[in-house]
Scaffold this active site. Structure first.
Site, PDB file in Angstrom:
ATOM      1  N   ASN A 132       1.779   0.404  14.664  1.00  0.00           N
ATOM      2  CA  ASN A 132       1.992   0.064  12.864  1.00  0.00           C
ATOM      3  C   ASN A 132       2.208  -0.675  12.540  1.00  0.00           C
ATOM      4  O   ASN A 132       3.922  -0.776  12.918  1.00  0.00           O
ATOM      5  CB  ASN A 132       0.960   1.291  12.197  1.00  0.00           C
ATOM      6  CG  ASN A 132       1.324   1.109  10.782  1.00  0.00           C
ATOM      7  OD1 ASN A 132       1.321   0.522  10.659  1.00  0.00           O
ATOM      8  ND2 ASN A 132       2.191   2.290  10.730  1.00  0.00           N
ATOM      9  N   GLY A 133       1.923  -1.867  12.329  1.00  0.00           N
ATOM     10  CA  GLY A 133       3.529  -2.806  11.949  1.00  0.00           C
ATOM     11  C   GLY A 133       2.426  -4.466  12.186  1.00  0.00           C
ATOM     12  O   GLY A 133       1.438  -4.708  12.393  1.00  0.00           O
ATOM     13  N   CYS A 166      -2.198   1.347   8.766  1.00  0.00           N
ATOM     14  CA  CYS A 166      -2.911   1.845  10.473  1.00  0.00           C
ATOM     15  C   CYS A 166      -2.624   3.590  10.230  1.00  0.00           C
ATOM     16  O   CYS A 166      -1.172   3.618  10.387  1.00  0.00           O
ATOM     17  CB  CYS A 166      -1.736   0.986  11.004  1.00  0.00           C
ATOM     18  SG  CYS A 166      -3.124  -0.873  11.524  1.00  0.00           S
ATOM     19  N   GLU A 187      -3.172   0.296 -15.985  1.00  0.00           N
ATOM     20  CA  GLU A 187      -3.515   1.437 -15.495  1.00  0.00           C
ATOM     21  C   GLU A 187      -4.870   1.840 -15.030  1.00  0.00           C
ATOM     22  O   GLU A 187      -5.775   1.664 -14.470  1.00  0.00           O
ATOM     23  CB  GLU A 187      -2.518   2.474 -15.443  1.00  0.00           C
ATOM     24  CG  GLU A 187      -2.819   3.339 -14.755  1.00  0.00           C
ATOM     25  CD  GLU A 187      -2.382   3.416 -13.051  1.00  0.00           C
ATOM     26  OE1 GLU A 187      -1.801   1.810 -12.660  1.00  0.00           O
ATOM     27  OE2 GLU A 187      -2.612   4.059 -12.032  1.00  0.00           O
ATOM     28  N   TRP A 196      -6.031  -0.665   9.983  1.00  0.00           N
ATOM     29  CA  TRP A 196      -5.804  -1.292   8.604  1.00  0.00           C
ATOM     30  C   TRP A 196      -5.723  -2.861   9.130  1.00  0.00           C
ATOM     31  O   TRP A 196      -5.017  -3.561  10.029  1.00  0.00           O
ATOM     32  CB  TRP A 196      -5.515  -1.215   7.466  1.00  0.00           C
ATOM     33  CG  TRP A 196      -5.510  -1.966   6.154  1.00  0.00           C
ATOM     34  CD1 TRP A 196      -5.899  -1.823   5.644  1.00  0.00           C
ATOM     35  CD2 TRP A 196      -4.742  -3.034   6.047  1.00  0.00           C
ATOM     36  NE1 TRP A 196      -6.748  -3.062   4.559  1.00  0.00           N
ATOM     37  CE2 TRP A 196      -5.402  -3.527   4.530  1.00  0.00           C
ATOM     38  CE3 TRP A 196      -4.090  -3.910   6.252  1.00  0.00           C
ATOM     39  CZ2 TRP A 196      -4.993  -4.608   4.109  1.00  0.00           C
ATOM     40  CZ3 TRP A 196      -3.647  -5.043   6.055  1.00  0.00           C
ATOM     41  CH2 TRP A 196      -3.811  -5.463   4.665  1.00  0.00           C
ATOM     42  N   HIS A 199      -4.920 -14.233 -27.411  1.00  0.00           N
ATOM     43  CA  HIS A 199      -4.468 -15.667 -26.610  1.00  0.00           C
ATOM     44  C   HIS A 199      -5.565 -15.951 -25.684  1.00  0.00           C
ATOM     45  O   HIS A 199      -4.915 -16.350 -24.552  1.00  0.00           O
ATOM     46  CB  HIS A 199      -3.080 -15.477 -26.287  1.00  0.00           C
ATOM     47  CG  HIS A 199      -2.358 -15.505 -27.936  1.00  0.00           C
ATOM     48  ND1 HIS A 199      -1.639 -16.051 -28.497  1.00  0.00           N
ATOM     49  CD2 HIS A 199      -2.065 -14.454 -28.504  1.00  0.00           C
ATOM     50  CE1 HIS A 199      -1.041 -15.803 -29.696  1.00  0.00           C
ATOM     51  NE2 HIS A 199      -1.618 -14.559 -29.566  1.00  0.00           N
ATOM     52  N   LYS A 219      -3.762   3.230   1.515  1.00  0.00           N
ATOM     53  CA  LYS A 219      -2.514   4.039   0.537  1.00  0.00           C
ATOM     54  C   LYS A 219      -1.455   3.486   0.612  1.00  0.00           C
ATOM     55  O   LYS A 219      -0.825   3.526  -0.155  1.00  0.00           O
ATOM     56  CB  LYS A 219      -2.826   4.978   1.418  1.00  0.00           C
ATOM     57  CG  LYS A 219      -1.623   6.143   0.290  1.00  0.00           C
ATOM     58  CD  LYS A 219      -2.613   6.236  -0.994  1.00  0.00           C
ATOM     59  CE  LYS A 219      -1.435   7.179  -2.549  1.00  0.00           C
ATOM     60  NZ  LYS A 219      -2.080   6.926  -3.646  1.00  0.00           N
ATOM     61  N   GLU A 238     -10.423  -1.072  -8.534  1.00  0.00           N
ATOM     62  CA  GLU A 238     -10.098  -0.483  -6.579  1.00  0.00           C
ATOM     63  C   GLU A 238     -10.969   0.610  -6.549  1.00  0.00           C
ATOM     64  O   GLU A 238     -11.273   0.551  -5.379  1.00  0.00           O
ATOM     65  CB  GLU A 238      -8.542  -0.590  -6.612  1.00  0.00           C
ATOM     66  CG  GLU A 238      -8.357   1.180  -7.356  1.00  0.00           C
ATOM     67  CD  GLU A 238      -6.763   1.108  -6.882  1.00  0.00           C
ATOM     68  OE1 GLU A 238      -6.470   1.032  -6.063  1.00  0.00           O
ATOM     69  OE2 GLU A 238      -6.189   2.327  -7.284  1.00  0.00           O
ATOM     70  N   ARG A 298      -4.864   5.576   4.956  1.00  0.00           N
ATOM     71  CA  ARG A 298      -4.076   4.057   5.665  1.00  0.00           C
ATOM     72  C   ARG A 298      -4.442   3.092   6.127  1.00  0.00           C
ATOM     73  O   ARG A 298      -3.932   2.030   6.385  1.00  0.00           O
ATOM     74  CB  ARG A 298      -3.438   4.548   6.860  1.00  0.00           C
ATOM     75  CG  ARG A 298      -1.675   5.643   6.018  1.00  0.00           C
ATOM     76  CD  ARG A 298      -1.733   6.710   7.501  1.00  0.00           C
ATOM     77  NE  ARG A 298       0.122   5.704   7.603  1.00  0.00           N
ATOM     78  CZ  ARG A 298       1.234   5.298   7.334  1.00  0.00           C
ATOM     79  NH1 ARG A 298       1.644   6.688   6.019  1.00  0.00           N
ATOM     80  NH2 ARG A 298       1.808   4.248   7.492  1.00  0.00           N
ATOM     81  N   LYS A 326      -7.404   0.708 -11.532  1.00  0.00           N
ATOM     82  CA  LYS A 326      -8.314   2.165 -11.585  1.00  0.00           C
ATOM     83  C   LYS A 326      -9.806   1.767 -11.163  1.00  0.00           C
ATOM     84  O   LYS A 326     -10.329   1.803 -10.525  1.00  0.00           O
ATOM     85  CB  LYS A 326      -7.919   2.754 -12.190  1.00  0.00           C
ATOM     86  CG  LYS A 326      -7.193   3.674 -11.929  1.00  0.00           C
ATOM     87  CD  LYS A 326      -6.266   4.921 -11.290  1.00  0.00           C
ATOM     88  CE  LYS A 326      -5.986   4.202  -9.934  1.00  0.00           C
ATOM     89  NZ  LYS A 326      -4.204   4.067 -10.168  1.00  0.00           N
TER      90      LYS A 326
HETATM   91  O1  M6R Z   1       3.480   3.755  -1.745  1.00  0.00           O
HETATM   92  P1  M6R Z   1       3.541   2.833  -3.447  1.00  0.00           P
HETATM   93  O2  M6R Z   1       3.605   3.895  -5.141  1.00  0.00           O
HETATM   94  O3  M6R Z   1       5.072   1.987  -3.130  1.00  0.00           O
HETATM   95  O4  M6R Z   1       2.095   2.241  -3.219  1.00  0.00           O
HETATM   96  C1  M6R Z   1       2.180   0.637  -3.672  1.00  0.00           C
HETATM   97  C2  M6R Z   1       1.255   0.693  -4.244  1.00  0.00           C
HETATM   98  O5  M6R Z   1       0.448   0.111  -2.948  1.00  0.00           O
HETATM   99  C3  M6R Z   1      -0.401   1.524  -4.913  1.00  0.00           C
HETATM  100  O6  M6R Z   1       0.405   1.605  -6.480  1.00  0.00           O
HETATM  101  C4  M6R Z   1      -1.478   1.055  -5.181  1.00  0.00           C
HETATM  102  O7  M6R Z   1      -0.945   0.015  -5.813  1.00  0.00           O
HETATM  103  C5  M6R Z   1      -2.446   1.899  -5.476  1.00  0.00           C
HETATM  104  N1  M6R Z   1      -3.456   1.560  -4.597  1.00  0.00           N
HETATM  105  C6  M6R Z   1      -2.803   1.918  -6.979  1.00  0.00           C
HETATM  106  O8  M6R Z   1      -4.201   3.124  -7.373  1.00  0.00           O
END
Ligand code: M6R
Length: 611
Positions: A99-100, A2, A484, A73, A507, A606, A491, A27, A488
């Site tokens: 927010n929270g 949020c 990673e 969010w 395995h 984010k 997501e 956010r 990517k």
């Molecule tokens: O702000 P942070 O690095 O703590 O965030 C951690 C994860 O939420 C963040 O890396 C998330 O996995 C991203 N969407 C990855 O691209």
């Protein structure tokens, strides 16, 4: 999650709020709303993006120079017009954005219902709005005290901004666990979840601390604790410019951020790594360096991409600094009863510096007496403020929800730390150090070279844009890169993808291999090269499709793989910094071709400030 914004001053509030919400949309983006106080008070909110809100407001009355705005969010209640913020209390006296999560909202709600309060939404936020109003009406207190008393009854996390229609000269803001920044202008104040909506108006900011309550009038700000003790605000200067939070001609923030990596790594090096110096300088670690050198064990915590960077860190610290490392998901670490010895050091990695699980894990580790260091990108965020020491990544604002430049800068910082400790421990000779630094400082140029391959990678993406699944394999330093790369892809393109250590393929995952699923194998030349060549053969023997990321000039894998992406040679320890870049581009182009919202993928946000 949020995004919240607020404004009080002489300007028309609406454009400030809408601009701010657009900057914070990363956010959360399932609904949005604003409330503006002028002669009257108007609240507009709807399901959808900020652009939908703009259409919704178009042609309606919105004048006023005090206002609050929110982009959501969803946590409590589905995304719809009614659950969108701001929430207005039962008798319309209080308007609030939040927010929270209010954890005890159900109990508070039941009590308010018993006292005749009626609710419109399913949200925890409306409970807080009504609680404040209930205290205000029944306790004969002013708005500020009503807010403080209400917050004393709340369990959970919040960043809130409150307007009272009977005290139209102020905004009341408070935080506990969710970030809030106040921008200090000339007889005007701005409020936001982070500094990006503020920087175009002022560079002077105050980061609220947990427990702070700010009473903000046009010409004055009073900062108090929840118990009403005055605290002096610390005004800090923002270190980034408005240009850094625009798309700068790129179609998406993610693409811009991928292309910014050479520069952001240079910025992370600046003043710290130089071939003229005999060691790496990390001023933020100066006081804890003796503890770091003597550490028997380092525990790295993080979430998502930051956790992947931590895994690269494990290889780096063990290889170069000969210290044992464990890497933990912050969310798992905090719910165990981890054993922390007195010589252990915890390193928390986070781009945003606000991830709720990482923050909670830090607090737990501190309670157990640990020294906790932070590697963060957002200056002034909660994690750098709650850790004992740390290093900023200097990647610049990362707006795309999929993390790219933050990852390479986190790995850069981890490599700097490992080399620094290794050198201090006498494990790296002068010659070795010089050659390492030479190689390290060439990384930005090598990334630039990889970026020139983007059109080729785009063509490759076209071939696999309709895949349903993908497998990513790597060994050693390249195993976290496989994770990673898979993250990517899933997501932003919603293609199911898994990352595995290449040897683990036998395995289980090998059963998935067929002539439809691309297998992306990161197979640059390092000590396990021969082994990964065998893995490629195993995939090909089962009619699998291999996309291999290889070192320039590799003729062996070229003959076996269906496609190769050649990247410049580097030493093992920096290999992750190069090999991740083509994977970022591959995912990006696939997502664009599938028509996905690259910068704001569905269901994600984010900054994950809920647990
Ligand atoms: O702000 P942070 O690095 O703590 O965030 C951690 C994860 O939420 C963040 O890396 C998330 O996995 C991203 N969407 C990855 O691209």
């Amino acid at each position: 999650m949020c995004g919240i914004v607020g404004y009080i001053g002489d300007r028309e509030a609406l454009p400030v709020l809408i601009n701010g919400l657009k900057r914070l949309e990363y956010r959360g983006y399932d609904s949005a709303g604003v409330a503006i106080m002028g002669e009257g008070t108007n609240v507009y909110k709807c399901k959808g993006k900020v652009s939908d809100l703009e259409k919704h407001i178009d042609g309606r009355e919105h004048s006023g120079s005090i206002g609050i705005g929110h982009t959501r969010w969803a946590t409590h209640g589905e995304p719809n017009d009614v659950n969108a913020h701001p929430h207005v209390s039962y008798h319309g006296k209080f308007i609030i954005i939040h927010n929270g999560i209010i954890e005890n909202y159900a109990r508070l709600r039941d009590k308010l219902i018993e006292r005749g309060v009626k609710f419109k939404s399913e949200t925890d936020t409306e409970v807080l709005a009504n609680l404040i109003e209930h205290i205000y009406e029944n306790g004969s207190v002013d708005a500020e005290l009503a807010v403080r008393l209400a917050l004393s009854k709340v369990i959970g996390a919040y960043g809130i901004v409150v307007m009272c229609t009977e005290e139209k000269d102020k905004l009341i803001a408070a935080r506990k666990g969710s970030p809030l920044v106040v921008g200090v202008g000339n007889e005007e104040y701005f409020l936001a979840s982070d500094a990006t909506p503020i920087v175009e108006y002022t560079k002077s900011v105050i980061y609220l601390n947990d427990g702070d309550v700010a009473i903000i009038k046009k010409e004055q700000l009073n900062l108090k604790t929840q118990r009403s003790d005055e605290t002096g605000p610390t005004v800090q200067k923002l270190s980034f410019d408005i240009g850094e939070i625009d798309k700068g001609g790129y179609e998406h923030f993610m693409l811009k951020e991928i292309f910014e990596q050479p520069q952001s790594i240079e910025d992370t090096f600046r003043g710290r790594v130089s071939s003229e110096e005999s060691e790496i300088r990390l001023g933020g670690l100066y006081d804890v360096l003796p503890r770091l050198i003597e550490a028997k064990r380092i525990i790295i915590i993080g979430c998502g991409t930051s956790w992947h960077a931590g895994l690269v860190g494990e290889y780096l610290f063990e290889d170069i600094a000969r210290v044992s490392v464990e890497v933990e998901y912050a969310s798992e670490f905090r719910y165990r009863n981890p054993i922390i010895e007195k010589d252990d050091i915890i390193i928390a990695i986070s781009q945003s510096g606000e991830t709720a699980d990482t923050l909670a894990a830090i607090r737990q580790a501190k309670e157990k007496g640990a020294i906790v260091l932070g590697i963060c990108n957002v200056v002034g965020s909660s994690i750098p403020r709650e850790t004992h020491a740390g290093v900023y990544t200097h990647a610049g604002p990362e707006i795309g929800v999929a993390s790219t430049k933050a990852f390479t800068c986190q790995v850069t910082v981890l490599a700097m730390m490992a080399i620094l400790i290794g050198r201090k421990k006498g494990l790296i000779s002068d010659n070795k150090y010089r050659s390492l630094i030479k190689e390290f400082t060439e990384i930005p140029e090598k990334i630039k070279k990889i970026l020139t391959l983007s059109e080729d990678i785009k063509k490759l993406a076209k071939l696999y844009q309709n895949a349903n699944n993908a497998l990513y394999l790597g060994r050693g330093y390249l195993f976290p890169v496989a994770l990673e790369g898979a993250l990517k892809l899933k997501e932003i393109s919603y293609i199911h993808a898994e990352g595995y250590p290449a040897a683990e393929m036998k395995h289980g995952p090998i059963a998935l291999i067929d002539n439809k699923m691309p297998v992306v194998i990161i197979a640059t030349k390092d000590s396990s090269y021969e082994k990964i060549v065998s893995n490629i053969q195993e995939v090909k023997a089962r009619s699998g499709i291999v996309i291999a990321v290889v070192t320039e000039g590799d003729t062996v894998i070229r003959k076996m793989a269906d496609h190769v992406i050649e990247i410049p040679e580097t030493t093992n320890i920096f290999a992750a910094l190069l090999s991740v870049v083509p994977l970022q581009l591959f995912s990006y182009y696939i997502a664009v071709m599938r028509g996905c919202n690259v910068d704001q993928p569905r269901n994600l946000a984010k900054s994950v400030t809920v647990e």
